[in-house]
Design an enzyme around this catalytic site. Structure first.
Site, PDB file in Angstrom:
ATOM      1  N   ARG A 105      53.662  41.075 -41.749  1.00 10.60           N
ATOM      2  CA  ARG A 105      54.297  40.335 -40.667  1.00 10.60           C
ATOM      3  C   ARG A 105      53.332  39.388 -39.959  1.00 10.60           C
ATOM      4  O   ARG A 105      53.660  38.229 -39.682  1.00 10.60           O
ATOM      5  CB  ARG A 105      54.907  41.310 -39.658  1.00 10.60           C
ATOM      6  CG  ARG A 105      55.765  40.674 -38.585  1.00 10.60           C
ATOM      7  CD  ARG A 105      57.108  40.199 -39.130  1.00 10.60           C
ATOM      8  NE  ARG A 105      57.073  38.865 -39.711  1.00 10.60           N
ATOM      9  CZ  ARG A 105      57.781  38.510 -40.787  1.00 10.60           C
ATOM     10  NH1 ARG A 105      58.560  39.366 -41.413  1.00 10.60           N
ATOM     11  NH2 ARG A 105      57.698  37.287 -41.237  1.00 10.60           N
ATOM     12  N   LYS A 140      48.225  20.470 -25.762  1.00  7.48           N
ATOM     13  CA  LYS A 140      49.493  21.182 -25.591  1.00  7.48           C
ATOM     14  C   LYS A 140      49.674  22.125 -26.776  1.00  7.48           C
ATOM     15  O   LYS A 140      50.354  21.813 -27.761  1.00  7.48           O
ATOM     16  CB  LYS A 140      50.653  20.198 -25.472  1.00  7.48           C
ATOM     17  CG  LYS A 140      50.655  19.431 -24.155  1.00  7.48           C
ATOM     18  CD  LYS A 140      51.861  18.522 -24.031  1.00  7.48           C
ATOM     19  CE  LYS A 140      51.848  17.758 -22.705  1.00  7.48           C
ATOM     20  NZ  LYS A 140      53.002  16.823 -22.587  1.00  7.48           N
ATOM     21  N   LYS A 172      42.454  11.527 -15.824  1.00  5.64           N
ATOM     22  CA  LYS A 172      43.887  11.305 -15.852  1.00  5.64           C
ATOM     23  C   LYS A 172      44.390  10.891 -14.465  1.00  5.64           C
ATOM     24  O   LYS A 172      43.602  10.778 -13.519  1.00  5.64           O
ATOM     25  CB  LYS A 172      44.599  12.560 -16.353  1.00  5.64           C
ATOM     26  CG  LYS A 172      44.184  12.926 -17.789  1.00  5.64           C
ATOM     27  CD  LYS A 172      44.751  14.247 -18.235  1.00  5.64           C
ATOM     28  CE  LYS A 172      46.243  14.179 -18.483  1.00  5.64           C
ATOM     29  NZ  LYS A 172      46.567  13.327 -19.660  1.00  5.64           N
ATOM     30  N   GLU A 202      42.743   7.399 -18.476  1.00  2.00           N
ATOM     31  CA  GLU A 202      44.174   7.180 -18.679  1.00  2.00           C
ATOM     32  C   GLU A 202      44.637   6.030 -17.792  1.00  2.00           C
ATOM     33  O   GLU A 202      44.368   6.020 -16.587  1.00  2.00           O
ATOM     34  CB  GLU A 202      44.938   8.461 -18.331  1.00  2.00           C
ATOM     35  CG  GLU A 202      46.438   8.367 -18.478  1.00  2.00           C
ATOM     36  CD  GLU A 202      47.123   9.644 -18.030  1.00  2.00           C
ATOM     37  OE1 GLU A 202      47.209  10.573 -18.851  1.00  2.00           O
ATOM     38  OE2 GLU A 202      47.539   9.721 -16.851  1.00  2.00           O
ATOM     39  N   ASP A 223      48.921   4.889 -21.455  1.00  5.44           N
ATOM     40  CA  ASP A 223      49.860   5.994 -21.327  1.00  5.44           C
ATOM     41  C   ASP A 223      51.250   5.510 -20.950  1.00  5.44           C
ATOM     42  O   ASP A 223      51.443   4.873 -19.899  1.00  5.44           O
ATOM     43  CB  ASP A 223      49.349   6.983 -20.266  1.00  5.44           C
ATOM     44  CG  ASP A 223      50.198   8.238 -20.202  1.00  5.44           C
ATOM     45  OD1 ASP A 223      50.480   8.821 -21.262  1.00  5.44           O
ATOM     46  OD2 ASP A 223      50.595   8.626 -19.081  1.00  5.44           O
TER      47      ASP A 223
END
Length: 300
Positions: A105, A140, A172, A202, A223
């Protein structure tokens, strides 16, 4: 494409595999142990693809079974990065019956998950294969699975973006807001980072692109820019400093990735190959004669 895929070293991989095996086995495999009643029989099995996709993770499956028994032989029939089709045999296994069943599994779950990522990554990479732009992944990822999920994107044809916050500086929107501007953020950080760490900024507007250029960003991310604005930004950066790398990001889809690449960016980052992928269905089938008339481990 799979040639660039690099497996995590065992010193990093083994603790993860140990923890996942312990999660599944718990205090013991009641079914297998009850069936065997202390006897160790040798079995054979095949892994079979049940749908079309790109295979990834077979070396990791090999390690799962090896951790359970050094006597398990896991022989991949498909290569990493190879397209498989329904009914195709992916691997042959032979070894102690209990190790095959206790590892089934965890090994299948990992390979199905990683193959799903590699399959969708390949679709994205194929859309821009004729262009110099490269597909990169993002942070992510599923907690605990980052090393393996990023390995799978490599198998699919992408290259890895930073593995973690310590790999590079990425300023960012929230960092810019906290610092009071792009110039202030770069100035604060530049003198504190070790060589040769890079600074990526960014940007969402041409004014921000100009600020990133003025204050010496190494990489400029465009972005969520509309196509026309992105094209202007690329031209501005190329005219100002052709050595700066340009990355496009934000809601990249299979329908838009080629258009974005045609603007001339160096990289396109997307979380979709990981976050929007589905598992590739595989199964393990034991030989019907497994456990009948087979030698015990001491005789094998």
């Amino acid at each position: 494409m799979s040639a660039i895929a690099v497996l995590p070293p065992l010193i990093l991989l083994d603790p993860l595999l140990h923890s996942w095996l312990l999660e599944d086995i718990g205090r013991g495999d009641r079914t297998t142990q009850g069936l065997l009643q202390g006897k160790v029989s040798i079995g054979q099995a095949e892994w079979i693809a049940k749908e079309t996709g790109v295979i990834a993770g077979l070396p990791i499956a090999t390690r799962v079974f090896q951790l359970l028994s050094k006597h398990v032989s896991f022989v991949p029939i498909a290569a990493e990065g190879e397209h498989c089709h329904p009914g195709q045999i992916v691997a042959h296994l032979q070894g102690p019956f209990d190790a095959l069943l206790m590892g089934e599994r965890v090994a299948l779950n990992l390979v199905m998950r990683l193959s799903g990522i590699a399959t969708l990554t390949r679709k994205y990479a194929d859309e821009i294969a004729a262009l110099p732009t490269r597909l990169v992944d993002t942070r992510k990822t599923t907690p605990g699975l980052r090393l393996l999920e990023k390995y799978a994107t490599q198998v699919g044809g992408a290259i890895n973006h930073r593995m973690g916050l310590d790999d590079a500086v990425m300023i960012k929107d929230n960092h810019i807001a906290a610092a009071g501007g792009i110039g202030e953020a770069i100035a604060h950080i530049r003198g504190q980072i070790p060589y040769p760490l890079t600074i990526e900024v960014e940007t969402e507007t041409l004014d921000q692109v100009k600020d990133a250029l003025q204050y010496g960003a190494d990489i400029i991310m465009l972005d969520n820019m509309p196509y026309d604005l992105m094209l202007q930004a690329v031209q501005l950066i190329r005219q100002s400093n052709n050595r700066i790398k340009i990355e496009a990001s934000g809601n990249i889809t299979l329908e838009t990735i080629r258009t974005v690449a045609e603007t001339g960016v160096d990289f396109i980052s997307s979380s979709a190959p990981i976050t929007r992928s589905t598992w590739l269905d595989l199964s393990m089938k034991l030989d019907n004669n497994t456990g009948h008339g087979k030698p015990e481990l001491s005789d094998w």
